[in-house]
Design a protein around this motif. Sequence first.
Motif, short mmCIF file in Angstrom:
data_model
loop_
_atom_site.label_atom_id
_atom_site.label_comp_id
_atom_site.label_asym_id
_atom_site.label_seq_id
_atom_site.Cartn_x
_atom_site.Cartn_y
_atom_site.Cartn_z
N GLN A 117 -38.12 -38.38 -10.03
CA GLN A 117 -38.67 -37.09 -10.44
C GLN A 117 -38.21 -36.71 -11.83
O GLN A 117 -38.99 -36.25 -12.66
CB GLN A 117 -38.27 -36.01 -9.42
CG GLN A 117 -38.83 -34.64 -9.71
CD GLN A 117 -40.33 -34.57 -9.50
OE1 GLN A 117 -40.89 -35.29 -8.69
NE2 GLN A 117 -40.99 -33.69 -10.23
N GLU A 118 -36.94 -36.93 -12.11
CA GLU A 118 -36.39 -36.61 -13.43
C GLU A 118 -37.03 -37.47 -14.52
O GLU A 118 -37.37 -36.97 -15.59
CB GLU A 118 -34.87 -36.79 -13.44
CG GLU A 118 -34.23 -36.51 -14.78
CD GLU A 118 -34.49 -35.11 -15.32
OE1 GLU A 118 -34.65 -34.97 -16.55
OE2 GLU A 118 -34.55 -34.15 -14.52
N ARG A 119 -37.23 -38.75 -14.23
CA ARG A 119 -37.87 -39.62 -15.22
C ARG A 119 -39.32 -39.20 -15.46
O ARG A 119 -39.78 -39.18 -16.60
CB ARG A 119 -37.79 -41.08 -14.78
CG ARG A 119 -38.27 -42.03 -15.88
CD ARG A 119 -37.93 -43.46 -15.63
NE ARG A 119 -36.50 -43.68 -15.77
CZ ARG A 119 -35.93 -44.87 -15.60
NH1 ARG A 119 -36.66 -45.92 -15.31
NH2 ARG A 119 -34.63 -45.02 -15.75
N ALA A 120 -40.03 -38.86 -14.39
CA ALA A 120 -41.41 -38.40 -14.55
C ALA A 120 -41.47 -37.13 -15.39
O ALA A 120 -42.32 -36.99 -16.28
CB ALA A 120 -42.04 -38.17 -13.18
N GLU A 121 -40.55 -36.22 -15.12
CA GLU A 121 -40.52 -34.97 -15.90
C GLU A 121 -40.15 -35.25 -17.36
O GLU A 121 -40.65 -34.57 -18.26
CB GLU A 121 -39.55 -33.98 -15.25
CG GLU A 121 -40.08 -33.43 -13.95
CD GLU A 121 -39.07 -32.61 -13.16
OE1 GLU A 121 -37.92 -32.44 -13.64
OE2 GLU A 121 -39.42 -32.17 -12.07
N SER A 122 -39.33 -36.26 -17.61
CA SER A 122 -38.99 -36.64 -18.99
C SER A 122 -40.22 -37.13 -19.74
O SER A 122 -40.41 -36.82 -20.92
CB SER A 122 -37.91 -37.72 -19.00
OG SER A 122 -36.71 -37.21 -18.48
N VAL A 123 -41.05 -37.91 -19.06
CA VAL A 123 -42.29 -38.39 -19.68
C VAL A 123 -43.14 -37.20 -20.10
O VAL A 123 -43.61 -37.11 -21.25
CB VAL A 123 -43.09 -39.30 -18.71
CG1 VAL A 123 -44.48 -39.60 -19.25
CG2 VAL A 123 -42.33 -40.59 -18.42
N LEU A 124 -43.32 -36.24 -19.18
CA LEU A 124 -44.16 -35.08 -19.46
C LEU A 124 -43.54 -34.18 -20.53
O LEU A 124 -44.26 -33.65 -21.39
CB LEU A 124 -44.43 -34.31 -18.17
CG LEU A 124 -45.21 -35.09 -17.11
CD1 LEU A 124 -45.29 -34.30 -15.81
CD2 LEU A 124 -46.60 -35.46 -17.62
#
Length: 195
Positions: free
Chosen positions: A140-147
């Motif tokens: 989740q944290e990595r996905a939010e970093s992408v966004l």
Amino acid sequence: MRQAAALEATLRACNRAAGHVSQVAFESGVKDRNGLQKLVYADIKATFGLSAQPAVRVVKKVVDAYSALAAGLKADSAARAAATPSGPTVCPARRFVDSCLADPQAQQMWRDLMTAIQYFWRHPLAEQVREEGREEGRAQERAESVLRNLQWRRIDVPDAVRERVLSSTDMDELGAWLERSYQVSDAWELFAEGA
């Protein structure tokens, strides 16, 4: 002596039932008290020979354990506090049972069992749940970093792209998207193979 033996048998049956209920909760995904009780109540009464009150308490204990895990509480320190057989941290029901036992051997057995019982959060299944939660949190944290990176770069992110990024749990895929998020000029380019 009979009181001590009956108490020991009931406590051990409750402990086995709690292990069973926690496995059902984990496998079914049902972790609310009413839903879980509907799933297991008749089964644990029949399988483990529990009367109504212990069966209900077993379900509550498992639900409470899952709630503690979900809330991110320090499980080991909570287990140590719950296992302490005396003092202000002891559950009133535990003190009540202790005071009702006339047989000194039964009282000591009760105290020993309350200290030695393997609580749910020490169970290997609980460790698996915690690890899965940590892995989901990392994804989740990595996905939010992408966004966040795309937003910081002022690149418009359509809802479909946002949903695809947030729904991914593949750390390698998310890592590739994160790297691409520094270079793309359009959010859809995140998904381009070989980019």
